[in-house]
Design a protein around this motif. Sequence first.
Motif, PDB file in Angstrom:
ATOM      1  N   THR A  57       0.836  -1.198   0.000  1.00  0.00           N
ATOM      2  CA  THR A  57       0.000   0.000   0.000  1.00  0.00           C
ATOM      3  C   THR A  57       0.873   1.251   0.000  1.00  0.00           C
ATOM      4  OG1 THR A  57      -1.615  -1.230   1.310  1.00  0.00           O
ATOM      5  CG2 THR A  57      -1.858   1.166   1.258  1.00  0.00           C
ATOM      6  N   PRO A  58       0.493   2.286  -0.750  1.00  0.00           N
ATOM      7  CA  PRO A  58      -0.629   2.292  -1.678  1.00  0.00           C
ATOM      8  C   PRO A  58      -0.195   1.908  -3.084  1.00  0.00           C
ATOM      9  CG  PRO A  58       0.222   4.514  -1.456  1.00  0.00           C
ATOM     10  CD  PRO A  58       1.097   3.633  -0.598  1.00  0.00           C
ATOM     11  N   CYS A  59      -1.065   1.204  -3.793  1.00  0.00           N
ATOM     12  CA  CYS A  59      -0.800   0.936  -5.196  1.00  0.00           C
ATOM     13  C   CYS A  59      -2.034   1.299  -6.014  1.00  0.00           C
ATOM     14  CB  CYS A  59      -0.383  -0.511  -5.421  1.00  0.00           C
ATOM     15  SG  CYS A  59      -1.684  -1.729  -5.194  1.00  0.00           S
ATOM     16  N   ALA A  60      -1.849   1.421  -7.318  1.00  0.00           N
ATOM     17  CA  ALA A  60      -2.937   1.776  -8.231  1.00  0.00           C
ATOM     18  C   ALA A  60      -3.474   0.495  -8.862  1.00  0.00           C
ATOM     19  CB  ALA A  60      -2.430   2.725  -9.309  1.00  0.00           C
ATOM     20  N   ILE A  61      -4.799   0.304  -8.767  1.00  0.00           N
ATOM     21  CA  ILE A  61      -5.425  -0.936  -9.215  1.00  0.00           C
ATOM     22  C   ILE A  61      -6.523  -0.644 -10.225  1.00  0.00           C
ATOM     23  CG2 ILE A  61      -6.685  -3.003  -8.487  1.00  0.00           C
ATOM     24  CD1 ILE A  61      -5.481  -2.553  -5.674  1.00  0.00           C
ATOM     25  N   ALA A  62      -6.556  -1.423 -11.303  1.00  0.00           N
ATOM     26  CA  ALA A  62      -7.652  -1.375 -12.267  1.00  0.00           C
ATOM     27  C   ALA A  62      -8.632  -2.489 -11.932  1.00  0.00           C
ATOM     28  CB  ALA A  62      -7.121  -1.556 -13.682  1.00  0.00           C
ATOM     29  N   ASP A  63      -9.876  -2.127 -11.658  1.00  0.00           N
ATOM     30  CA  ASP A  63     -10.920  -3.116 -11.392  1.00  0.00           C
ATOM     31  C   ASP A  63     -11.753  -3.240 -12.667  1.00  0.00           C
ATOM     32  OD1 ASP A  63     -12.766  -4.833 -10.338  1.00  0.00           O
ATOM     33  OD2 ASP A  63     -13.424  -3.522  -8.717  1.00  0.00           O
ATOM     34  N   ILE A  64     -11.447  -4.260 -13.460  1.00  0.00           N
ATOM     35  CA  ILE A  64     -12.005  -4.405 -14.808  1.00  0.00           C
ATOM     36  C   ILE A  64     -13.225  -5.315 -14.747  1.00  0.00           C
ATOM     37  CG2 ILE A  64     -11.497  -5.160 -17.159  1.00  0.00           C
ATOM     38  CD1 ILE A  64      -8.475  -4.724 -16.407  1.00  0.00           C
ATOM     39  N   GLY A  65     -14.375  -4.766 -15.142  1.00  0.00           N
ATOM     40  CA  GLY A  65     -15.630  -5.493 -14.965  1.00  0.00           C
ATOM     41  C   GLY A  65     -16.024  -5.526 -13.505  1.00  0.00           C
ATOM     42  N   GLY A  66     -15.773  -4.444 -12.804  1.00  0.00           N
ATOM     43  CA  GLY A  66     -15.927  -4.394 -11.349  1.00  0.00           C
ATOM     44  C   GLY A  66     -17.328  -4.170 -10.839  1.00  0.00           C
ATOM     45  N   ALA A  67     -18.306  -4.146 -11.747  1.00  0.00           N
ATOM     46  CA  ALA A  67     -19.721  -4.022 -11.371  1.00  0.00           C
ATOM     47  C   ALA A  67     -19.939  -2.810 -10.452  1.00  0.00           C
ATOM     48  CB  ALA A  67     -20.231  -5.314 -10.750  1.00  0.00           C
ATOM     49  N   LEU A  78      -8.193  -0.515   2.079  1.00  0.00           N
ATOM     50  CA  LEU A  78      -6.829  -0.941   2.421  1.00  0.00           C
ATOM     51  C   LEU A  78      -5.802   0.157   2.154  1.00  0.00           C
ATOM     52  CD1 LEU A  78      -6.790  -4.564   0.929  1.00  0.00           C
ATOM     53  CD2 LEU A  78      -7.217  -3.894   3.304  1.00  0.00           C
ATOM     54  N   GLY A  79      -6.257   1.235   1.512  1.00  0.00           N
ATOM     55  CA  GLY A  79      -5.358   2.344   1.215  1.00  0.00           C
ATOM     56  C   GLY A  79      -4.912   2.435  -0.233  1.00  0.00           C
ATOM     57  N   HIS A  80      -5.443   1.556  -1.112  1.00  0.00           N
ATOM     58  CA  HIS A  80      -5.082   1.583  -2.523  1.00  0.00           C
ATOM     59  C   HIS A  80      -5.970   2.562  -3.280  1.00  0.00           C
ATOM     60  CE1 HIS A  80      -2.574  -1.885  -1.762  1.00  0.00           C
ATOM     61  NE2 HIS A  80      -3.610  -2.586  -1.334  1.00  0.00           N
ATOM     62  N   PHE A 117      -1.168   1.013 -14.103  1.00  0.00           N
ATOM     63  CA  PHE A 117      -1.517   0.411 -12.814  1.00  0.00           C
ATOM     64  C   PHE A 117      -0.446  -0.552 -12.302  1.00  0.00           C
ATOM     65  CE2 PHE A 117      -5.455   1.495 -15.016  1.00  0.00           C
ATOM     66  CZ  PHE A 117      -6.109   2.243 -14.045  1.00  0.00           C
ATOM     67  N   ASP A 118      -0.461  -0.728 -10.989  1.00  0.00           N
ATOM     68  CA  ASP A 118       0.406  -1.720 -10.351  1.00  0.00           C
ATOM     69  C   ASP A 118      -0.240  -3.103 -10.355  1.00  0.00           C
ATOM     70  OD1 ASP A 118       2.478   0.164  -9.361  1.00  0.00           O
ATOM     71  OD2 ASP A 118       0.793   0.943  -8.186  1.00  0.00           O
ATOM     72  N   ALA A 119      -1.569  -3.139 -10.473  1.00  0.00           N
ATOM     73  CA  ALA A 119      -2.298  -4.404 -10.459  1.00  0.00           C
ATOM     74  C   ALA A 119      -3.610  -4.239 -11.208  1.00  0.00           C
ATOM     75  CB  ALA A 119      -2.563  -4.865  -9.023  1.00  0.00           C
ATOM     76  N   ALA A 120      -4.101  -5.357 -11.753  1.00  0.00           N
ATOM     77  CA  ALA A 120      -5.400  -5.362 -12.433  1.00  0.00           C
ATOM     78  C   ALA A 120      -6.197  -6.562 -11.942  1.00  0.00           C
ATOM     79  CB  ALA A 120      -5.226  -5.429 -13.939  1.00  0.00           C
ATOM     80  N   LEU A 121      -7.490  -6.336 -11.691  1.00  0.00           N
ATOM     81  CA  LEU A 121      -8.392  -7.389 -11.256  1.00  0.00           C
ATOM     82  C   LEU A 121      -9.476  -7.575 -12.306  1.00  0.00           C
ATOM     83  CD1 LEU A 121      -9.696  -9.331  -9.162  1.00  0.00           C
ATOM     84  CD2 LEU A 121     -10.818  -7.325  -8.160  1.00  0.00           C
ATOM     85  N   LEU A 122      -9.624  -8.804 -12.793  1.00  0.00           N
ATOM     86  CA  LEU A 122     -10.726  -9.161 -13.685  1.00  0.00           C
ATOM     87  C   LEU A 122     -11.565 -10.214 -12.966  1.00  0.00           C
ATOM     88  CD1 LEU A 122      -7.861  -9.124 -15.592  1.00  0.00           C
ATOM     89  CD2 LEU A 122      -9.609  -9.069 -17.373  1.00  0.00           C
ATOM     90  N   ALA A 123     -12.520  -9.763 -12.166  1.00  0.00           N
ATOM     91  CA  ALA A 123     -13.332 -10.697 -11.392  1.00  0.00           C
ATOM     92  C   ALA A 123     -14.605 -11.088 -12.116  1.00  0.00           C
ATOM     93  CB  ALA A 123     -13.666 -10.101 -10.029  1.00  0.00           C
ATOM     94  N   GLY A 124     -14.802 -10.571 -13.349  1.00  0.00           N
ATOM     95  CA  GLY A 124     -16.032 -10.901 -14.061  1.00  0.00           C
ATOM     96  C   GLY A 124     -15.911 -11.149 -15.549  1.00  0.00           C
ATOM     97  N   PRO A 125     -15.079 -10.398 -16.267  1.00  0.00           N
ATOM     98  CA  PRO A 125     -15.142 -10.454 -17.734  1.00  0.00           C
ATOM     99  C   PRO A 125     -14.914 -11.825 -18.357  1.00  0.00           C
ATOM    100  CG  PRO A 125     -13.920  -8.514 -17.034  1.00  0.00           C
ATOM    101  CD  PRO A 125     -14.179  -9.327 -15.804  1.00  0.00           C
ATOM    102  N   LEU A 126     -13.980 -12.625 -17.855  1.00  0.00           N
ATOM    103  CA  LEU A 126     -13.596 -13.838 -18.568  1.00  0.00           C
ATOM    104  C   LEU A 126     -14.739 -14.824 -18.707  1.00  0.00           C
ATOM    105  CD1 LEU A 126      -9.960 -14.673 -17.426  1.00  0.00           C
ATOM    106  CD2 LEU A 126     -10.749 -13.257 -19.330  1.00  0.00           C
ATOM    107  N   TYR A 127     -15.597 -14.929 -17.715  1.00  0.00           N
ATOM    108  CA  TYR A 127     -16.660 -15.936 -17.813  1.00  0.00           C
ATOM    109  C   TYR A 127     -17.880 -15.424 -18.571  1.00  0.00           C
ATOM    110  CZ  TYR A 127     -18.086 -13.874 -13.259  1.00  0.00           C
ATOM    111  OH  TYR A 127     -18.413 -13.035 -12.217  1.00  0.00           O
ATOM    112  N   HIS A 128     -17.816 -14.205 -19.094  1.00  0.00           N
ATOM    113  CA  HIS A 128     -18.880 -13.729 -19.979  1.00  0.00           C
ATOM    114  C   HIS A 128     -18.413 -13.618 -21.433  1.00  0.00           C
ATOM    115  CE1 HIS A 128     -21.909 -13.249 -17.039  1.00  0.00           C
ATOM    116  NE2 HIS A 128     -21.326 -12.271 -16.380  1.00  0.00           N
ATOM    117  N   LEU A 129     -17.206 -14.019 -21.714  1.00  0.00           N
ATOM    118  CA  LEU A 129     -16.666 -13.938 -23.069  1.00  0.00           C
ATOM    119  C   LEU A 129     -16.502 -15.361 -23.606  1.00  0.00           C
ATOM    120  CD1 LEU A 129     -14.016 -11.139 -22.439  1.00  0.00           C
ATOM    121  CD2 LEU A 129     -16.219 -10.897 -23.613  1.00  0.00           C
ATOM    122  N   ILE A 130     -17.425 -15.767 -24.457  1.00  0.00           N
ATOM    123  CA  ILE A 130     -17.445 -17.125 -24.971  1.00  0.00           C
ATOM    124  C   ILE A 130     -16.320 -17.356 -25.974  1.00  0.00           C
ATOM    125  CG2 ILE A 130     -18.852 -18.857 -26.170  1.00  0.00           C
ATOM    126  CD1 ILE A 130     -19.926 -17.999 -23.429  1.00  0.00           C
TER     127      ILE A 130
END
Length: 280
Positions: A57-67, A78-80, A117-130
């Motif tokens: 902390t702190p880092c820059a995060i991309a929340d991709i498909g983050g709803a 957490l301070g990010h 960014f220092d980190a990227a989170l894809l918690a949704g996109p992959l399971y909606h892309l056939i």
Amino acid sequence: MVNTHSAPLPCSADGLAQNLIAHYVSYDEAGRLEATIRGRLEATRVRELISRYLPPTPCAIADIGGAAGAHAVWMQGLGHTVDLIDPMAHHVEQARRAGVPAVVGDARDLPWKTGTFDAALLAGPLYHLIDPHNRHMALREAARVTRPGGVVVAVGLNRHANLIGAALAGQLMQRQRIVHDIEQAGWSTANDRWSAQTYYHTVGELHDELTEAGIQVADIHGVAGIGGWLAVVTDRYGLDDEEGHMLRTALLAARMSDHYPELVHTSAGLLAVGRVGGQR
């Protein structure tokens, strides 16, 4: 970063985008993680696993498909610093109301500069892309906007989850065609559980897709392990959990499962972690 008040990017004209819109207009994604034991277990486990790999902390995060920003708000706590993108305008508005900088957009064409960014989170996109090409585009974009050596976390759904779930629910005979389709191809046109088309990965396939996108995989975890199925049964049959015993047991089982790599294949959710550019 990007201007959080920029005009929404148009949704693509393909059937998948329209399918997603129809699904999420009628589905309360904002409340999903708090509405059930399964959701609370998922949220706890995803955050535990992410915490192991995020830069200091702190880092820059991309929340991709983050709803609506459930994970983004937690990471901010957490301070990010977190920037969120999602294809659904009402999700973006919900995220903004929660204090998360957010824009409407597509995981396959991110609006951010390379190495932002220092980190990227894809918690949704992959399971909606056939289409595998679309998943590759999303992962390549996540890798592009993450600095060399930065962390990419991608969530997928397990190819075998429908077989296990249908069997536990006593519905395997009725859903045999759907289970067979998913086991063979990763998705089914007959899947009636979700209006949105959904893709299911094998562990090896998820590993290979990250690798092909230039992300060196450090590990693939089962999100809930066998504990997830206890949560599913508890929710499905309305078992009393006022004391929280079932959730605690499911969480313990999930954590214990994580110590045994062979049990990854029993988890409905998969979480892959890697680094951009092969740096460790």
